[in-house]
Structure formats: C-alpha cells, structure tokens
Design an enzyme around this catalytic site. Structure first.
Site, mmCIF file in Angstrom:
data_model
loop_
_atom_site.group_PDB
_atom_site.id
_atom_site.type_symbol
_atom_site.label_atom_id
_atom_site.label_comp_id
_atom_site.label_asym_id
_atom_site.label_seq_id
_atom_site.Cartn_x
_atom_site.Cartn_y
_atom_site.Cartn_z
ATOM 1 N N ASN A 84 11.007 -25.878 2.703
ATOM 2 C CA ASN A 84 10.137 -25.057 2.646
ATOM 3 C C ASN A 84 11.341 -24.329 1.973
ATOM 4 O O ASN A 84 12.645 -23.517 1.563
ATOM 5 C CB ASN A 84 9.621 -24.199 3.631
ATOM 6 C CG ASN A 84 9.184 -22.758 3.146
ATOM 7 O OD1 ASN A 84 7.366 -22.435 2.629
ATOM 8 N ND2 ASN A 84 10.005 -21.968 3.296
ATOM 9 N N GLU A 85 11.469 -24.196 0.176
ATOM 10 C CA GLU A 85 12.129 -22.801 -0.548
ATOM 11 C C GLU A 85 13.515 -23.325 -0.574
ATOM 12 O O GLU A 85 14.117 -22.506 -0.255
ATOM 13 C CB GLU A 85 11.497 -21.022 0.056
ATOM 14 C CG GLU A 85 10.676 -21.446 -0.285
ATOM 15 C CD GLU A 85 10.504 -19.298 0.099
ATOM 16 O OE1 GLU A 85 11.248 -18.579 0.159
ATOM 17 O OE2 GLU A 85 9.178 -18.646 -0.355
ATOM 18 N N ASN A 129 5.310 -21.327 -3.877
ATOM 19 C CA ASN A 129 5.649 -19.542 -2.587
ATOM 20 C C ASN A 129 5.232 -18.901 -3.837
ATOM 21 O O ASN A 129 6.305 -18.954 -3.777
ATOM 22 C CB ASN A 129 6.362 -20.023 -1.419
ATOM 23 C CG ASN A 129 6.222 -20.807 -0.482
ATOM 24 O OD1 ASN A 129 5.123 -21.546 -0.275
ATOM 25 N ND2 ASN A 129 7.647 -21.095 -0.131
ATOM 26 N N TRP A 180 -0.276 -16.325 2.611
ATOM 27 C CA TRP A 180 1.457 -15.301 3.634
ATOM 28 C C TRP A 180 1.452 -14.053 4.713
ATOM 29 O O TRP A 180 0.724 -13.113 3.410
ATOM 30 C CB TRP A 180 2.269 -15.765 3.043
ATOM 31 C CG TRP A 180 3.704 -14.990 3.814
ATOM 32 C CD1 TRP A 180 4.475 -14.985 4.159
ATOM 33 C CD2 TRP A 180 4.130 -16.402 4.677
ATOM 34 N NE1 TRP A 180 5.473 -15.004 4.951
ATOM 35 C CE2 TRP A 180 5.214 -16.224 5.242
ATOM 36 C CE3 TRP A 180 3.648 -18.041 4.841
ATOM 37 C CZ2 TRP A 180 6.051 -16.964 5.737
ATOM 38 C CZ3 TRP A 180 4.379 -19.076 5.756
ATOM 39 C CH2 TRP A 180 5.179 -18.185 6.398
#
Length: 737
Positions: free
Chosen positions: A375-376, A430, A510
């Site tokens: 993630n990211e 995201n 989110w």
C-alpha cells in the site's frame, strides 16, 4: 483449546531493550499491574514506545505423554517468549497469529510461568515501517494453550492448525486441496469428512498421510456473496496405528472469481461491481484490543450501509473478522503491512513471512478474493530494487494461491507506466483529488487516462475520502473547512464518477470508521483520521453514511441530512434528504413539499424557516425521519473551523501570475518541488540542511513525490510562514538540471 486471557501481570520496561534481552529472570517483581487480554497499553496522547513484559502462571493439568502448544492471536509488534525462564522463540510482526511448541519447557501437573517480552517500536526489519495509523502495542488478541497427543497436527506451521484448505471449482466439481503438516507421525492416516451447510456428510475418505491430498465434492453449492454465503466444513482426524491422536476442522466455501480490465469483477461467472468500504481494526475506547462484540458491531454497520465488500486494511485482521465476512457474504481484500520499502534483505524476508502467514492462515475463507502485497510504498520514492522485490512478492502470492487475485494499492503519483502496476493481477489507486490536491472533477481525468494508457490492467479505487469534524457546518461547503457538509458533497460528487465507469472493477471508501492515527492533528481533532463515515466510537453515522446507504442498500429508509447543523440564521434554506425510495415528501411548519429523484439525494430548495423551533418531517412511503432546526438571528460562529496553527498558505504569497512567477521561477527549485527531487540534488538538499537539519531528515525519510510544501504544513508548529518564505527564496537560487 484453553483460553488463558485472564490475570496477566504487565509492566513497562523503559530502561530495557528487547533486542539485547535474553532472559526475564532479572526483572524486579515490583511495579506490575494486573490486566486481562485482549490488552493494549495505548491511550490517546500517551503512546508509549518501548519494551514491556507480560507474564502469567498457568497450570498444566496433564502428564509428559502430551504435547503443548502456546498460541498467540497477535502480539504488537516484536516479541520474545519464555516458559519457566527458558527461551522458546520470537515473532516479528504485529498482526498475524503464531504458536510455539512448549512441550520441552513444561512442568507437568504444575504451574508454569509464561513470560512475553514485547516491543512496539519501529524496527528496520519489521513491516510496517511507516503509516497513517497508530501502532498500539500489546497482547491484543487471545492467547490459548492447545494440548494434544505427541503425534498431532503441527500448530506451529505459520500459526495455522496444521491443516491448510484450498477450494476451487472446475467443471461443476468441487476440488479441495488439503495440505497437511504433522509432528511425530509414522504409520499414520487421515480420515476426512466434509459436511455441507446443513451438517450433512457429503464426503468421507481415509488416506495414508500425505503432505497434500485432493478431495472431490460433486456439484457443490457455491458461496455466492451476500446472496447465498454457503459454507462447508472439513473435519480431519489423524490416525496413528488406527488410533485417533488429533483432530481439527476448517470451514470453507466453493466459488470462482475473476477480474477483467474492461468489464470488472466476476463472482461465479456473474458480474459484481465492488461497492466497498475500508476499515482498520481499532475501535474507540478499546483501541486495538477489540472483542467479538466490536467486530459484530462493525459488521452490522457495514451491512446496514449495503456494502458488498470490505478492504481490511493495512494488515492482517483478527481471524474472527474473516469468518464473519464469510458468513455475511462480504468480498474481502486482505493485505500485509507493506507501506514503506527499504532495499534490505531482512525487511523483505519479513514481508514474505507476513504474506505466508496471511495466506496460510486464511486461504480457506471464500470471502477473501484479493491478496494485497503493498500500500502506497511509492510515497517514499521508486527504485529498481523496489520493482524487483514487488515482482517477487507478487509471484509468491501466485505460487501459494492461484485461486485468488493478487493486488496492490498505489499512491496517485505512481505514473501510469510504472512497473508497480505490473506485478499483480489487479491494481488499486488511492486518490484524493478534491482534498489533498486538485479538484473533484480531476478524478475522472485521472482514471480515464490510466485506462487509456493501460487497457489490459484491471483498475479499482482502493481509497478516496475526506476528513470531517461533526461540529463544523456550512451552507456552501468547501475544501478544508472540515464540515460534515463538505464530506457529503465530496462523496456525492466523486462516487458517481467511479460508479459509471464499467472498467473500474470497484471502489473502497476511505474509511468506514474514524480511526486512530497518533501523528494527526487536523480539523480540530488530535490523534485521529476522521475520514470515516461513522465516528470512532461507532455512535454517530455521518451524513455521508446515509448517502451510500441510499446508493447500495435495499432496506427502505429516509434520512434528513445536516441534522447537526441546528442553528440557522437564514430565512430560507435548502433541506437535503437521503433515501433509496423514488419520492420523498417533507413538511415544515405546516407546509408540504415533494421531490422525486433517482440519485438517492433529494434537495428541497428555498424552504422558509421561522424564528425558534422548526420541526421538519420527511417521509417516503411508510418510512419517516424528523429533525428540528432553530431559526436564530445571528450566524453560529462555532460551526466554522479556525486553524489555530495555520502554517503556510502559499496561495496568499502572490497576487497574480507575474508575482507567482517571481515566487516560483520556472526552472528553479522551490518548496513546491517533490521531496525526492530535492534530495537527489546535492545543492538543493544542502540548502534545506542549512535551514533545518530535522526538516532535511524528514525529507530523506519520506522522499517520494510528496511536495516539500506539504511536509512544511505537517511541521507547521515549528516553522512560521516567514520561515517558509525564506527557505523558498533560498531554494529558488538553485537551478534544476
């Protein structure tokens, strides 16, 4: 299984370091407090980082003919375990289950001291290294003893019960691959029994002990998500010389999944648009030390909103949560806490270990459809080493489980042609256009361009949302006012952009719930990320919650929005109502209004209010809601967010385009430059180091595409606007090459 949660002794050891400790016998007996598990020592504003000790005496009521396993649901995040003063083993990673065989350390028919050293600090060899969520620390899930015969299933195999079940469907036949891990087994067999959801036996088969065996169930009923979450149970009995020495069972389900870059996600061959929410594991008041009661409350809210999927972020969640998702029919995205990459062999080995734990412990859950590998991680820059390692991690997932979809969640600044988009079968982004950067409409351009450039990559949206503080309200909400109205407007604007694009396989809001983030101080709230649709204590559902309920839920309802925006100084206002019904009526002070809508949003404009109380009643068929607004003479200033530490406001530094060019000249460095670009220029980073060594260290740590301007905003308590102008002026003397 014997639960041993009650009556532990707990003590912080701030002067000690778990890395150098090899024993617990020298720790003084004073200063302990008694706690029950699940337990975390974290409290808002008092986030102790360091070594602690848990210990407990447990009586073993059996003799030496048995085997004893000590099982931990999780320990956050690095622990060493001792039994009767003897070192048993260690575990690195704060979210997965693990177990030790403590047979050789046990005292039989006697008390045994279990001692656990635990440390929640950041370690370079343990993921996560960073993240916008709190690492709490603690024995925050169950601890149990499992006593078996000497010949048994191996409970130490990656924290499982020793029997790994993978189910698939081919040509209307249910295929069950069972992987067995045993201890001290000769002349052994395993008797398998498979039962359907009604408890009826559909298969009985006894095989010689093999590491892998394939079983077949003709024409199985399929796990069909919320429509029909059908589960089966496999029972495995270990037989040695014909005598049963151990047994266990695993619940599982049959289903097929696929994802297509043009058409999206399919469950059992039927198209399914993922309508998802993401969640962290913590809950107001107990933090990470949740119980089944908290998990069921979260599930209840997720089902109420009508979601069909949940992203269990950013690490392995409690085993019970995956079971509840199986039973409810929710599609699950499960992932490991890989949020920052270092080219370090030990760190990568830890990531692989956590991935193996996640998959082995959860491979049987039909709800899990996506395995997330990162993630990211581009937040801190990209590199060839990162690409190579993520390719290895993606390949590991496919080798272990080719019945599910490998996936990743990339930051918006990951370019469309980045190799990070090629290591998994599905990609999520995201994106926060309209909050952290850009405008809400930019979301459309972003996803369309990605799909144009990558027509063969299945794209989903794994995060989008904005923070809100329920005390702030606005008639004309705008970005960064932290009002409940802006959060609602954002979702009303952005979600349709994603929903209408068939090539987007799904979305995850989110976040479903506000969650703890020790680094946060934003919008008048400390220690929390407030992007949730529901408050941290789960007591209040925000307006945006009801917007999504109107989009997703089949349960009829009507809800008047902006109900906390009570004091109204305007004579005429717009009243907004959410409902999944085609028509809504309201009555206000005897006047009635009706509006039709197919968007779930009903706006009644120019509704006249009177001074004092105004009762508004909304109805849609048999369903009603009511609120009271107060007509007041003056604007309620408490509804307006005022930043007490405003930091820099670059937009106020210049008057027009000419002035802007002077402040940020083309071809020169400035505070608008990405951190990694400045760090990679020796002359530019030297300017920052001269200004502040701490700031330079922050930039080197974060790197990535985050602009220096944003770092300065995070550190706004340390640098004034004049300081930032001075730094910007110094950087603009350095020419880009």
């Amino acid at each position: 299984m014997q639960n041993i949660n009650l009556g532990w002794k707990f003590k912080k050891l701030p002067e000690m370091d778990i890395n150098t400790m090899t024993a617990v016998t020298e720790i003084e007996e004073n200063g302990f407090e008694t706690v029950d598990l699940p337990h975390t020592w974290y409290r808002d504003g008092a986030g102790y980082q360091g070594t602690v000790l848990y210990k407990k005496n447990v009586r073993i009521e059996t003799d030496s003919s048995k085997r004893v396993f000590l099982h931990f649901g999780a320990a956050d995040r690095f622990c060493k375990v001792f039994v009767n003063g003897q070192y048993v083993g260690e575990h690195k990673g704060g979210y997965s289950a693990f177990a030790f065989d403590i047979t050789n350390q046990c005292r039989w028919m006697a008390d045994n001291e279990i001692a656990v050293l635990l440390d929640n600090r950041s370690f370079n060899e343990i993921s996560p290294l960073a993240g916008d969520f709190t690492v709490f620390g603690g024995l925050y899930r169950d601890v149990t003893l499992c006593i078996t015969e000497k010949s048994c299933f191996d409970r130490t195999f990656y924290g499982t019960n020793g029997v790994i079940v993978q189910a698939a469907v081919a040509e209307k036949m249910g295929k069950i691959v069972v992987e067995n891990h045993t201890i001290h087994c000769e002349n052994a067999q395993i008797a398998y029994t498979v039962k359907n959801a009604a408890g009826e036996v559909v298969l009985e088969q006894t095989e010689l002990l093999k590491s892998k065996v394939e079983l077949t169930v003709p024409h199985p009923a399929l796990w069909c998500g919320k429509k029909a979450p059908v589960m089966y149970t496999l029972q495995a009995a270990l037989l040695v010389d014909g005598k049963k020495t151990d047994e266990t069972e695993v619940r599982f389900g049959f289903r097929t999944i696929s994802v297509d870059a043009q058409q999206g996600f399919f469950l059992n061959g039927e198209h399914m648009k993922i309508q998802g929410v993401a969640k962290h594991q913590d809950f107001g008041g107990v933090f990470c030390a949740t119980t089944e009661e908290h998990l069921r409350k979260d599930l209840q809210d997720i089902l109420e909103i009508g979601a069909n999927s949940v992203r269990l972020s950013h690490y392995q969640h409690p085993q019970r949560m995956y079971e509840l998702c199986d039973e409810a029919g929710l599609v699950v995205w499960a992932e490991i806490p890989m949020l920052k990459f270092l080219d370090d062999e030990a760190l990568f080995e830890n990531a692989c270990s956590q991935m193996k734990e996640l998959i082995y412990q959860n491979m049987h859950h039909p709800s899990i459809c996506f395995w997330g590998i990162q993630n990211e991680i581009a937040m801190f820059g990209e590199s060839q080493a990162m690409y190579d390692r993520m390719q290895e991690l993606g390949a590991l997932v496919q080798r272990m489980d080719d019945t599910r979809i490998s996936a990743c969640a990339n930051l918006f600044c990951v370019k469309n042609d980045s190799a990070l988009n090629t290591h998994t079968q599905a990609v999520g982004y995201n994106i926060y256009f309209g909050w952290y950067y850009g405008n809400m409409a930019d979301n459309a351009d972003f996803v369309d361009k990605f799909h144009q450039d990558n027509p063969n990559i299945p794209l989903g949206i794994t995060e989008y949302g904005v923070d809100c503080n329920l005390v702030y309200h606005a008639y004309a909400p705008k970005v960064r006012d932290y009002s409940e109205e802006f959060q609602a407007l954002y979702h009303e604007t952005v979600y349709p952009i994603f929903r209408e694009r068939e090539y987007i396989w799904g979305t995850y809001v989110w976040n479903m719930f506000d969650f703890s983030s020790e680094i946060r101080d934003e919008g008048g709230v400390r220690y929390k990320n407030c992007k949730g649709l529901v408050t941290y204590d789960r007591k209040i559902k925000k307006d945006a919650f009801y917007y999504y309920k109107a989009q997703w839920s089949d349960e009829p309802f009507v809800k008047i929005a902006e109900s906390r925006f009570v004091n109204r100084e305007r004579e005429k206002i717009t009243i907004k109502v959410y409902s999944n019904q085609p028509s809504v009526s309201i009555t206000v002070n005897g006047a009635s209004y009706t509006v039709d809508s197919n968007t779930g949003v009903f706006c009644f404009e120019n509704v006249r209010l009177q001074p004092g109380e105004n009762k508004i009643i909304a109805s849609a068929g048999a369903w009603t809601d009511q609120v009271t607004f107060l007509g007041v003479s003056e604007k309620d200033e408490s509804y307006i967010f005022v930043d007490q530490n405003p930091g820099i406001n670059v937009k106020n530094w210049f008057i027009d385009a000419v002035e802007e060019e002077k402040m940020f000249p083309t071809g020169m460095f400035s505070i608008r430059e990405a951190c990694n670009t400045i760090v990679e220029c020796e002359e530019a980073i030297a300017v920052v180091e001269k200004f502040s060594k701490k700031l330079a260290e922050q930039m080197k740590e974060r790197r990535g595409m985050m602009p220096l301007e944003r770092i300065l905003n995070y550190m706004k308590n340390e640098f004034s606007e004049d300081d930032c102008k001075r730094l910007n002026a110094a950087l603009t003397k350095v020419k880009k090459r």
